[in-house]
Structures are given as structure tokens and as C-alpha cells.
Motif scaffolding. Sequence first.
Motif, mmCIF file in Angstrom:
data_model
loop_
_atom_site.group_PDB
_atom_site.id
_atom_site.type_symbol
_atom_site.label_atom_id
_atom_site.label_comp_id
_atom_site.label_asym_id
_atom_site.label_seq_id
_atom_site.Cartn_x
_atom_site.Cartn_y
_atom_site.Cartn_z
ATOM 1 N N PRO A 67 0.781 8.308 8.996
ATOM 2 C CA PRO A 67 0.823 8.619 7.563
ATOM 3 C C PRO A 67 0.337 7.474 6.671
ATOM 4 O O PRO A 67 -0.259 7.726 5.624
ATOM 5 C CB PRO A 67 2.289 8.960 7.290
ATOM 6 C CG PRO A 67 3.047 8.563 8.488
ATOM 7 C CD PRO A 67 2.090 8.412 9.618
ATOM 8 N N LEU A 68 0.561 6.238 7.081
ATOM 9 C CA LEU A 68 0.064 5.121 6.282
ATOM 10 C C LEU A 68 -1.467 5.117 6.298
ATOM 11 O O LEU A 68 -2.098 4.888 5.267
ATOM 12 C CB LEU A 68 0.613 3.792 6.793
ATOM 13 C CG LEU A 68 0.235 2.570 5.958
ATOM 14 C CD1 LEU A 68 0.760 2.696 4.529
ATOM 15 C CD2 LEU A 68 0.757 1.297 6.604
ATOM 16 N N ASP A 69 -2.050 5.394 7.455
ATOM 17 C CA ASP A 69 -3.511 5.482 7.530
ATOM 18 C C ASP A 69 -4.036 6.633 6.668
ATOM 19 O O ASP A 69 -5.109 6.530 6.070
ATOM 20 C CB ASP A 69 -3.974 5.665 8.979
ATOM 21 C CG ASP A 69 -3.786 4.406 9.811
ATOM 22 O OD1 ASP A 69 -3.666 3.309 9.235
ATOM 23 O OD2 ASP A 69 -3.747 4.531 11.056
ATOM 24 N N THR A 88 -12.974 -0.350 -7.310
ATOM 25 C CA THR A 88 -12.998 -1.171 -6.098
ATOM 26 C C THR A 88 -11.850 -2.171 -6.104
ATOM 27 O O THR A 88 -11.099 -2.285 -5.122
ATOM 28 C CB THR A 88 -14.350 -1.906 -5.975
ATOM 29 O OG1 THR A 88 -15.406 -0.938 -6.015
ATOM 30 C CG2 THR A 88 -14.431 -2.698 -4.691
ATOM 31 N N ARG A 89 -11.707 -2.892 -7.217
ATOM 32 C CA ARG A 89 -10.652 -3.916 -7.300
ATOM 33 C C ARG A 89 -9.253 -3.303 -7.223
ATOM 34 O O ARG A 89 -8.402 -3.739 -6.454
ATOM 35 C CB ARG A 89 -10.793 -4.734 -8.585
ATOM 36 C CG ARG A 89 -11.960 -5.697 -8.588
ATOM 37 C CD ARG A 89 -11.920 -6.655 -9.770
ATOM 38 N NE ARG A 89 -11.837 -5.991 -11.064
ATOM 39 C CZ ARG A 89 -12.891 -5.552 -11.762
ATOM 40 N NH1 ARG A 89 -14.104 -5.709 -11.292
ATOM 41 N NH2 ARG A 89 -12.724 -4.983 -12.935
ATOM 42 N N GLU A 90 -9.034 -2.280 -8.043
ATOM 43 C CA GLU A 90 -7.700 -1.684 -8.079
ATOM 44 C C GLU A 90 -7.404 -0.894 -6.809
ATOM 45 O O GLU A 90 -6.260 -0.826 -6.367
ATOM 46 C CB GLU A 90 -7.533 -0.823 -9.328
ATOM 47 C CG GLU A 90 -7.572 -1.623 -10.622
ATOM 48 C CD GLU A 90 -6.620 -2.812 -10.604
ATOM 49 O OE1 GLU A 90 -5.405 -2.613 -10.352
ATOM 50 O OE2 GLU A 90 -7.081 -3.937 -10.824
ATOM 51 N N GLY A 91 -8.437 -0.314 -6.222
ATOM 52 C CA GLY A 91 -8.251 0.344 -4.931
ATOM 53 C C GLY A 91 -7.809 -0.656 -3.873
ATOM 54 O O GLY A 91 -6.937 -0.368 -3.050
ATOM 55 N N GLY A 92 -8.391 -1.855 -3.918
ATOM 56 C CA GLY A 92 -7.974 -2.918 -2.997
ATOM 57 C C GLY A 92 -6.513 -3.290 -3.203
ATOM 58 O O GLY A 92 -5.773 -3.525 -2.249
ATOM 59 N N ARG A 93 -6.086 -3.323 -4.454
ATOM 60 C CA ARG A 93 -4.667 -3.624 -4.744
ATOM 61 C C ARG A 93 -3.750 -2.524 -4.198
ATOM 62 O O ARG A 93 -2.682 -2.798 -3.657
ATOM 63 C CB ARG A 93 -4.439 -3.774 -6.243
ATOM 64 C CG ARG A 93 -5.023 -5.022 -6.855
ATOM 65 C CD ARG A 93 -4.668 -5.094 -8.339
ATOM 66 N NE ARG A 93 -5.667 -5.750 -9.124
ATOM 67 C CZ ARG A 93 -5.814 -7.060 -9.233
ATOM 68 N NH1 ARG A 93 -5.002 -7.863 -8.593
ATOM 69 N NH2 ARG A 93 -6.765 -7.566 -9.989
ATOM 70 N N TRP A 139 -0.862 -2.952 -1.434
ATOM 71 C CA TRP A 139 0.487 -2.453 -1.718
ATOM 72 C C TRP A 139 0.966 -1.534 -0.595
ATOM 73 O O TRP A 139 2.098 -1.680 -0.117
ATOM 74 C CB TRP A 139 0.500 -1.735 -3.066
ATOM 75 C CG TRP A 139 1.787 -1.018 -3.363
ATOM 76 C CD1 TRP A 139 2.995 -1.578 -3.632
ATOM 77 C CD2 TRP A 139 1.980 0.397 -3.404
ATOM 78 N NE1 TRP A 139 3.945 -0.597 -3.855
ATOM 79 C CE2 TRP A 139 3.332 0.634 -3.718
ATOM 80 C CE3 TRP A 139 1.144 1.500 -3.218
ATOM 81 C CZ2 TRP A 139 3.869 1.911 -3.831
ATOM 82 C CZ3 TRP A 139 1.668 2.765 -3.342
ATOM 83 C CH2 TRP A 139 3.020 2.973 -3.642
ATOM 84 N N LEU A 140 0.088 -0.629 -0.154
ATOM 85 C CA LEU A 140 0.471 0.275 0.932
ATOM 86 C C LEU A 140 0.782 -0.508 2.194
ATOM 87 O O LEU A 140 1.774 -0.229 2.890
ATOM 88 C CB LEU A 140 -0.634 1.301 1.195
ATOM 89 C CG LEU A 140 -0.785 2.396 0.140
ATOM 90 C CD1 LEU A 140 -2.083 3.171 0.355
ATOM 91 C CD2 LEU A 140 0.420 3.339 0.155
ATOM 92 N N ASP A 141 -0.040 -1.517 2.513
ATOM 93 C CA ASP A 141 0.228 -2.351 3.701
ATOM 94 C C ASP A 141 1.571 -3.060 3.589
ATOM 95 O O ASP A 141 2.288 -3.204 4.580
ATOM 96 C CB ASP A 141 -0.888 -3.381 3.891
ATOM 97 C CG ASP A 141 -2.128 -2.791 4.542
ATOM 98 O OD1 ASP A 141 -2.005 -1.786 5.290
ATOM 99 O OD2 ASP A 141 -3.225 -3.332 4.299
ATOM 100 N N SER A 142 1.932 -3.481 2.381
ATOM 101 C CA SER A 142 3.205 -4.202 2.194
ATOM 102 C C SER A 142 4.406 -3.284 2.439
ATOM 103 O O SER A 142 5.495 -3.783 2.746
ATOM 104 C CB SER A 142 3.269 -4.815 0.788
ATOM 105 O OG SER A 142 3.563 -3.818 -0.183
ATOM 106 N N LEU A 143 4.221 -1.982 2.303
ATOM 107 C CA LEU A 143 5.332 -1.053 2.485
ATOM 108 C C LEU A 143 5.707 -0.895 3.954
ATOM 109 O O LEU A 143 6.823 -0.500 4.267
ATOM 110 C CB LEU A 143 4.977 0.321 1.896
ATOM 111 C CG LEU A 143 4.772 0.352 0.393
ATOM 112 C CD1 LEU A 143 4.321 1.744 -0.031
ATOM 113 C CD2 LEU A 143 6.032 -0.054 -0.341
#
Length: 196
Positions: A85-87, A180-185, A189-193
Motif C-alpha cells: 500500500p505504501l508503494d 516536482t518539489r512538493e511531490g518530492g516532499r 512524508w510517505l516514507d517517514s510514515l
Amino acid sequence: MTDSVNRRTAASQKRRRLTAAAARVLHEQGVERTTLADIAREADVPVGNVYYYFKTKDELVRAALSEHSAHLDELTAALEQLPDPLDRLKALVEAWVGRRDTAARRGCPTGTLAVELDKRADGDLDAEAGAVIRRLLDWAAGQFRELGLPDPDGLALTLVAGYQGMSLLANALRDPDVMTREGGRLLSWLDSLRGA
């Protein structure tokens, strides 16, 4: 095939072309600036034929919303093929970023339509646009739920709000790099979860 089957097939294809054209033209021009003739021209259908399938512009707006909903269903069905689900959520963000040029020119198709429809004094089309966004929120919440994270509905709202915000700003600033920039953020954020 019989003539009646051929006519039904041709009619179905014409309606489908009109629906797809309505979604594109309404996104490009907005509801108020779009005429039935604009949509007929985009669909390569005589303008008089439009009235056979759609009696009013509101019916075409409903058809465009249905088209947006169908695109969302196609996207989420494709994302469901990913095992994690994260992917899936990260692929969703990447799909949004992949449409950065469109967002910079016109914003989010459903979001901009929802905002424009909300400004009208009549009808309930704004609620129908909101229902498409609700489907995205529900899908995203399901992914967060599957990850076992607390407050999956709140996380989904944060994700979709991030998308709507970056789409709006990319459009307002005519700068696809915002996406691009905000998508990277959002991806970070998703990885940090995962570790939360």
C-alpha cells in the motif's frame, strides 16, 4: 451485424467522444466559458447532435465528472496491482507529478471543476464533483488503513490536500516545478510514515 446494432454502436461511440471531449474542454476553458459548440468541435460531432445526447450543459458537466471518476477508477485499479500500500500511495504521487505540465496550465481537473461549480448559485454539481474527490480520499484512507497507521482518514486528507495545494500553486504560478518539489516532499512524508 444488423443496421440497428451498427447504429447503436455508432451512437455509443459518439456519446463516448462527447463525454471525453467535455472533460477535456471543461478542464481547459472552465464551465462558464465552454459552449456546447466547443465540445461538439472537440468531439468532431455536428453541434446539433450534441442535443440528442445531452439536453443541457449541466448534463455535459455530469458526463465530464463521470469521465473524471472513470479515470480515477482506472488509476486506482492499476495502483492496486502493486503489492504494498505504501508503494501504491507513492505511485499515486508520482502519477500526479507526471501530470505537472497539465497542472501548471490548468490545475487539477476535478479540483478546479469543483471550485468553479461551487460558485454557481444553482444545482448540485459541486456536490457531484466533491463526490469524485471523496472517492480518492476513501481510496487513500484504505491504503493508510492497510498499513495499520492511526488516523487513516486524516492521513488521506493530508495527502489529497497536499496534491490539491501543489496543483493549485503550480497553476497559479504557471510553474510545473512546484509539482516536482512538493511531490518530492509528499514522497518523503510517505516514507517517514513507514517507521511511525
